[in-house]
Scaffold this active site. Structure first.
Site, short mmCIF file in Angstrom:
data_model
loop_
_atom_site.label_atom_id
_atom_site.label_comp_id
_atom_site.label_asym_id
_atom_site.label_seq_id
_atom_site.Cartn_x
_atom_site.Cartn_y
_atom_site.Cartn_z
N TYR A 125 95.30 -20.97 37.15
CA TYR A 125 94.52 -19.84 36.65
C TYR A 125 95.38 -18.62 36.33
CZ TYR A 125 89.87 -21.73 37.60
OH TYR A 125 88.72 -22.46 37.57
N LYS A 136 97.41 -33.29 44.99
CA LYS A 136 97.78 -34.41 44.12
C LYS A 136 99.28 -34.65 44.35
CE LYS A 136 96.74 -37.48 40.94
NZ LYS A 136 95.84 -38.62 41.20
N ASP A 170 91.51 -36.95 43.53
CA ASP A 170 90.60 -37.91 42.90
C ASP A 170 89.81 -38.68 43.95
OD1 ASP A 170 93.04 -39.03 43.65
OD2 ASP A 170 93.22 -40.34 41.90
N ASP A 201 87.89 -25.27 42.23
CA ASP A 201 86.85 -24.96 41.25
C ASP A 201 85.98 -26.20 41.01
OD1 ASP A 201 85.48 -23.55 39.17
OD2 ASP A 201 86.67 -24.68 37.71
N ASP A 212 81.99 -27.16 42.76
CA ASP A 212 80.79 -27.45 41.96
C ASP A 212 80.18 -28.78 42.38
OD1 ASP A 212 80.79 -25.16 40.40
OD2 ASP A 212 80.56 -26.27 38.52
C1 IPM Z 1 83.86 -20.17 39.59
C2 IPM Z 1 83.77 -20.12 38.09
C3 IPM Z 1 84.98 -19.36 37.56
C4 IPM Z 1 86.22 -20.10 38.01
C5 IPM Z 1 84.98 -19.15 36.03
C6 IPM Z 1 83.72 -18.45 35.58
C7 IPM Z 1 86.21 -18.44 35.56
O1 IPM Z 1 83.70 -21.40 37.57
O2 IPM Z 1 83.80 -19.09 40.22
O3 IPM Z 1 83.98 -21.26 40.13
O4 IPM Z 1 86.62 -21.07 37.37
O5 IPM Z 1 86.77 -19.72 39.03
MG MG Z 2 83.58 -22.90 39.01
#
Ligand code: IPM
Ligand code: MG
Length: 393
Positions: A174, A223, A255, A279, A283
């Site tokens: 990032y 990884k 993975d 990230d 999710d």
């Molecule tokens: C998160 C989001 C952010 C990230 C984006 C919006 C830049 O997906 O907070 O997980 O990737 O960190």
């Molecule tokens: Mg995210």
């Protein structure tokens, strides 16, 4: 016994430290909070979290002062940039930041017709870096009341799960150097992934501290079969582990971790990983709870300063309709009380109020199921605020 907000696997709080003042709550205090309503559903969910904080204030004798700043699309509209220096400075001067969500519909918004560093999300990255918020804590747990919404089969879920993703937030891909250029007539884009040992050590320390107060397990995800940065990650995490003999450490390739999360999420306590992997895995972890509208998060620096926000996004399609679920933001405010203000009793009171409203059957649209009583964003906030019990109650 109803399952606590943080799940049945530990004593109901992430850091679980001793309750101060014999559990009577702290002396009255003034908390300076910067709010960032942001875009989409952000303003309406932050409003409800402030409603709950105000109720905590009156019930426990504290006061919270809010300063609102702009970030994301709304800041682009007002100032042409997703985060101004003044807004960042205001956040820096506060005790804690409460964020709703930033960003719009990527395929269909004027905010995305500009250079990447001028888009709404750039504001988020700038505030993370600018405030040195390197430790991102993203809990994911299954609410028994909402277990039907879990997309995994019952035999996989078993007794539920209660895990925390500890994501490094200010390094890696990032924030590495990047560029796009023509090389021998061919367009080429480069992103770089760099970690130094200090960046790895400080997030690992946080992960082991949290694990020590939960179920005592860290799975470090990397990884290392391919990446140098992962091999250094593994080495440093192993060094840090030596200082925490009561915590069990295992390594897992990313993975495999993605697979294990849907095969057997109950095996995880604290998952420690770098920015990009975190990230993606966070999710996935929130999705398998079936109720992303319920999950809070915290991003902390070395001290007690933090930015608190729901794990979900800005949901522009439902903005302003009073259907968004404010619970993740309200629980983020509870994390703020606990980590930035040391107000454990007050945080417990917020989590208990959320639990009570759920037990009474109230649901926003996203978590509605047969037999539930559907209510809107504002009413959910009012009901939770109304169930906050002060120290004498
Ligand atoms: C998160 C989001 C952010 C990230 C984006 C919006 C830049 O997906 O907070 O997980 O990737 O960190
Ligand atoms: Mg995210």
């Amino acid at each position: 016994m109803p399952m606590g907000v943080y799940g049945a696997g530990h004593q109901g709080r992430l850091f679980g430290g001793p309750v101060k003042n014999g559990g009577k709550g702290k002396e009255s205090m003034v908390g300076k909070i910067v709010t960032i309503p942001g875009d989409g559903i952000g303003p309406e969910i932050v409003r409800e979290a402030c409603k709950v904080l105000d109720k905590v204030g009156s019930a426990f004798g504290h006061s919270f002062q809010y300063t609102e700043i702009l970030m994301g699309g709304c800041s682009i509209d007002a100032y042409g940039v997703p985060l101004t220096d003044e807004a960042l400075e205001a956040a820096r001067q506060s005790d804690a930041v409460l964020l709703g969500a930033v960003g719009g519909d990527v395929g269909n918004s004027r905010w995305y017709d500009v250079a990447p560093d001028l888009r709404p999300e750039a504001g988020l990255l700038a505030i993370r870096k600018g405030l040195n918020l390197f430790a991102n804590i993203r809990p994911a747990y299954l609410y028994q009341e909402l277990a039907d919404a879990c997309p995994l089969k019952k035999e996989i879920i078993g007794g539920g799960f209660d895990l925390v993703i500890m994501r490094e937030l200010t390094g890696g891909l990032y924030f590495g150097e990047r560029h796009t250029k023509m090389v021998d007539g061919v367009m080429q884009a480069t992103d770089t992934l760099t970690y130094n040992e200090n960046e790895i050590r400080r997030i690992a320390v946080k992960a082991f501290e949290i694990a020590g107060k939960r179920r005592g397990q860290v799975v470090s995800v990397d990884k290392a079969n391919v990446l140098d940065s992962s091999r250094l990650w593994r080495k440093v995490v192993e060094e840090v582990a030596k200082g925490y003999p009561e915590v069990k450490l295992a390594h897992m390739l990313v993975d495999n971790c993605a697979m294990q999360l849907v095969m057997d999420p109950g095996q995880f306590d604290v998952v420690l990983t770098e920015n990009m992997f975190g990230d993606i895995l966070s999710d996935e972890a929130s999705m398998i709870t079936g109720s992303i509208g319920m999950l809070p998060s915290a991003s902390l620096n070395e001290a007690k300063f933090g930015m608190y926000e729901p794990s979900h996004g800005s949901a522009p399609d439902i903005a302003g309709k009073d259907v968004a679920n404010p619970i993740a933001t309200i629980l983020s405010a509870a994390m703020m009380l606990r980590y930035s203000f040391d107000l454990d009793k007050e945080a417990d009171a917020v989590e208990a109020a959320v639990q009570q409203v759920l037990s009474e059957g109230y649901r926003t649209k996203d978590i509605m199921s047969v037999g539930g009583k559907e209510i809107g964003t504002a009413q959910m906030g009012s009901f939770i605020a109304g169930r906050i019990k002060g120290p004498s109650a």
